[in-house]
Structures are given as C-alpha cells and as structure tokens.
Write a protein that holds these residues in place. Structure first.
Motif, short mmCIF file in Angstrom:
data_model
loop_
_atom_site.label_atom_id
_atom_site.label_comp_id
_atom_site.label_asym_id
_atom_site.label_seq_id
_atom_site.Cartn_x
_atom_site.Cartn_y
_atom_site.Cartn_z
N SER A 83 0.82 -1.22 0.00
CA SER A 83 0.00 0.00 0.00
C SER A 83 0.85 1.27 0.00
O SER A 83 0.31 2.37 0.14
CB SER A 83 -0.93 0.01 1.22
N ALA A 204 -6.56 -1.05 4.00
CA ALA A 204 -5.45 -0.38 3.32
C ALA A 204 -5.97 0.59 2.25
O ALA A 204 -5.49 1.72 2.14
CB ALA A 204 -4.52 -1.41 2.69
N GLY A 212 -7.22 4.57 -3.34
CA GLY A 212 -7.34 3.19 -2.88
C GLY A 212 -8.35 2.38 -3.66
O GLY A 212 -8.27 1.14 -3.66
N TRP A 215 -6.50 0.85 -6.53
CA TRP A 215 -5.50 -0.07 -5.96
C TRP A 215 -6.16 -1.38 -5.54
O TRP A 215 -5.67 -2.47 -5.87
CB TRP A 215 -4.82 0.58 -4.76
#
Length: 243
Positions: A83, A204, A212, A215
C-alpha cells in the motif's frame, strides 16, 4: 443453529444450516468461539498481558514470538509495502496495534475450523465482515450516512466480504503515510476469497483515500464497491450484486 457472542469489541454471529451427516453443529461452534476469544486475549493491544502488548513493551524478542503472531506481523508488513505505507500498524507516538489485520485473519481461521469439522453451509459475521459458504448468502452494506438504510446488497456463496468506513467509529482509520485520518472515502467494501484478504485490502485502500479504489480493484481476486467523499459510487464489474 444460530449463536452470537461479543468478542473483540463487536458482535460475532454464526449461523449454520448444514453440518453434514451426523454432525453436531452446536458442538462444532464451540472451538470457533473459543479460538476467537483466544485470539483477542493474545493479540489485543488493549490487554496488558497479551502477546502484542508484551512485544510492544520490549519484553519479547523476535525469536520468542508465537508462530501466529509472526504470521500476523508478516501480513502487516506485506500490506504496508504493497500500500506504499498507507497500511500501518505502528504509527509514530502510538503503540503496536495490529487489530486491522487480526480481526479478518482470526475470523478466517475460525471459518477454517468449521470446515475442518465438516460444516458445509454457514455464515460467520464479525461486525459486518462476513465469511460465507455452502449456498448463496445475501449481505447488506450499510449506507455510509444513513444508519437505517443499505447502499447495496451483494450475494456470496463461498468467499468473504469486508467494509471499511467512517460511520461507526468516526475517522479512526489513519493514513500511515501522514499519520492523519483518511477522509477521501466514506466507505469501501471488498469481496475476496478470504476475510484476511478482504479485510486488510479494505482497510489499506480506505487509508489510501480515493486512490485506494483503483488499488484494491487491481488486486487479484478482489471486487470493490466504494463511496467517496463526494458521494460518488464506484463498483467493479465483477462485484456480486444480489440480482
């Protein structure tokens, strides 16, 4: 069989529909809840005699750690690296706190205990984070701003779902890169094959803010539903809606 206990500061419920031929499903639940109580006692940073607290005070050397805590800390380091530092269990000025990893990891192991006992159809729910097996189970995701409403309902058969948000405990998720509360999202839900993956990825990704979402969506085997701070909704194509 339906059983609920308050462990790790949240209600954990287990519903079993089929334990298999000749199985005592009520008895199969006993080691599940015993394990969860043990995990809380061993890994809670809020209990002075836990292994985590003893490590944090410098009373344990790395070679003295249990295999379980070594595994948990290894997972924490993996998600910290992947992360870019947003997932962090030791922030400056704060003690070691692996709770963001421990809950999903411990509940996933509890589900594996059920399977080892021959339980085939169950739903294990830890404060809204769920491991389900055996048949389609409908899981509601709470609206991030309206406690009496859902923002989506999904259906999972053999897998897990976890949600990170600001609505239950306020701005409690910190961005490990800054040490400040993560405020770019209102909620983010991840569906994955295990609750270890779903819960850690959701935490995360939430800590990373709006970045995020992509991700988490790029992680193998993860599907994502998110609401950002501008109230925009994002859903990956494979996110399992209830139809």
């Amino acid at each position: 069989m339906h059983r609920v206990e308050h462990i790790m500061g949240l209600p954990i419920s287990l519903r079993v529909e089929d334990g298999g031929p000749g199985r005592d499903t009520a008895r199969a639940a006993d080691p599940v809840f015993a394990w969860l109580r043990e995990a809380d006692a061993r890994f809670s940073p809020f209990l002075p005699d836990s292994e985590v607290s003893r490590l944090d005070r410098g009373e344990l050397e790395p070679h003295e750690l249990s295999r379980d805590l070594t595994e948990v800390l290894g997972l924490c380091e993996r998600y910290r690296v992947e992360s870019g530092g947003a997932f962090q269990v030791r922030l400056p000025g704060r003690g070691l706190d692996p709770c963001a990893m421990v809950k999903g990891w411990a509940v996933q192991r509890a589900a594996e205990l059920l399977r080892a006992e021959g339980v085939t159809t169950f739903c294990l729910n830890a404060g809204g984070d769920v491991v389900a097996a055996g048949r389609p189970w409908r899981v509601g995701v709470r609206h991030p701003e309206r406690a009496d409403q859902l923002c989506t309902v999904l259906e999972i058969t053999d897998g897990a779902v976890a949600t990170s948000g600001r609505y239950e405990r306020g701005d409690h998720i910190l961005d490990g890169r800054t040490g400040r509360p993560a405020t770019g999202l209102l909620s983010l839900t991840v569906v994955a094959s295990s609750l270890t993956e779903a819960d850690a990825t959701a935490t995360a990704a939430f800590a990373m803010g709006a970045d995020g979402i992509d991700w988490a969506a790029a992680r193998a085997g993860c599907e994502v539903f998110a609401v950002d701070a501008e109230r925009r909704v994002f859903r990956t194509p494979g996110f399992p809606g209830a139809g």
